[in-house]
Design a protein around this motif. Structure first.
Motif, mmCIF file in Angstrom:
data_model
loop_
_atom_site.group_PDB
_atom_site.id
_atom_site.type_symbol
_atom_site.label_atom_id
_atom_site.label_comp_id
_atom_site.label_asym_id
_atom_site.label_seq_id
_atom_site.Cartn_x
_atom_site.Cartn_y
_atom_site.Cartn_z
ATOM 1 N N LEU A 1 34.645 51.969 -9.976
ATOM 2 C CA LEU A 1 34.509 50.699 -9.907
ATOM 3 C C LEU A 1 34.470 49.772 -10.727
ATOM 4 O O LEU A 1 35.587 48.502 -10.708
ATOM 5 N N ILE B 1 38.723 44.693 -6.659
ATOM 6 C CA ILE B 1 38.151 45.905 -5.915
ATOM 7 C C ILE B 1 39.064 45.115 -4.605
ATOM 8 O O ILE B 1 38.415 44.277 -3.915
ATOM 9 N N PRO B 2 40.008 46.185 -3.873
ATOM 10 C CA PRO B 2 40.323 46.223 -2.538
ATOM 11 C C PRO B 2 39.271 46.008 -1.989
ATOM 12 O O PRO B 2 38.279 47.506 -1.872
ATOM 13 N N GLN B 3 39.075 45.273 -0.378
ATOM 14 C CA GLN B 3 37.702 45.476 0.123
ATOM 15 C C GLN B 3 38.777 45.749 1.834
ATOM 16 O O GLN B 3 38.080 46.425 2.361
ATOM 17 N N GLU B 4 39.687 45.406 1.572
ATOM 18 C CA GLU B 4 40.125 45.651 2.889
ATOM 19 C C GLU B 4 41.928 46.345 2.625
ATOM 20 O O GLU B 4 42.375 45.713 1.468
ATOM 21 N N LEU C 1 37.958 49.414 3.690
ATOM 22 C CA LEU C 1 38.305 50.457 2.698
ATOM 23 C C LEU C 1 37.142 51.326 2.585
ATOM 24 O O LEU C 1 36.124 50.431 2.318
ATOM 25 N N GLU D 1 37.702 54.957 -1.384
ATOM 26 C CA GLU D 1 38.954 54.684 -0.807
ATOM 27 C C GLU D 1 39.749 54.350 -1.554
ATOM 28 O O GLU D 1 40.707 54.173 -2.118
ATOM 29 N N GLN D 2 38.554 52.737 -2.292
ATOM 30 C CA GLN D 2 38.689 52.137 -3.014
ATOM 31 C C GLN D 2 38.968 52.554 -4.292
ATOM 32 O O GLN D 2 39.849 52.100 -4.980
ATOM 33 N N TRP E 1 42.923 53.876 -4.846
ATOM 34 C CA TRP E 1 43.523 52.728 -4.931
ATOM 35 C C TRP E 1 44.086 52.557 -5.940
ATOM 36 O O TRP E 1 44.882 52.363 -6.527
#
Length: 79
Positions: free
Chosen positions: A50, A61-64, A70, A74-75, A78
């Motif tokens: 990441l 970085i998507p947190q949710e 996530l 899962e991050q 993504w």
């Protein structure tokens, strides 16, 4: 092991996995947009991946997703 565009070399220690990967990377580096090496023994591999994407590509970085937090794995998936 191969899955789509990703390849993983797995076996017990001392059988030459690192040497195989190094030779392959050097021989075929022109076929790839880049090569990144990660050491999963000394760090948290998911966090290192990441951080690499964040620094090298400026990706957030998507947190949710869909209102659900996530996990680290899962991050990474993504991306």
């Amino acid at each position: 092991m191969q899955r789509k565009d990703y390849v993983a070399i797995a076996r017990m220690g001392g059988v030459g996995k690192t040497e195989l990967a190094t030779q392959y990377a050097r021989r075929y580096q022109q076929d790839y947009g880049g090569i990144a090496w990660f050491n999963d023994r000394e760090t948290n591999l998911a966090a290192e991946v990441l951080e690499f994407f964040r620094l090298q590509f400026g990706l957030e970085i998507p947190q949710e997703l869909g209102g659900r937090l996530l996990s680290l794995q899962e991050q990474v998936a993504w991306y």
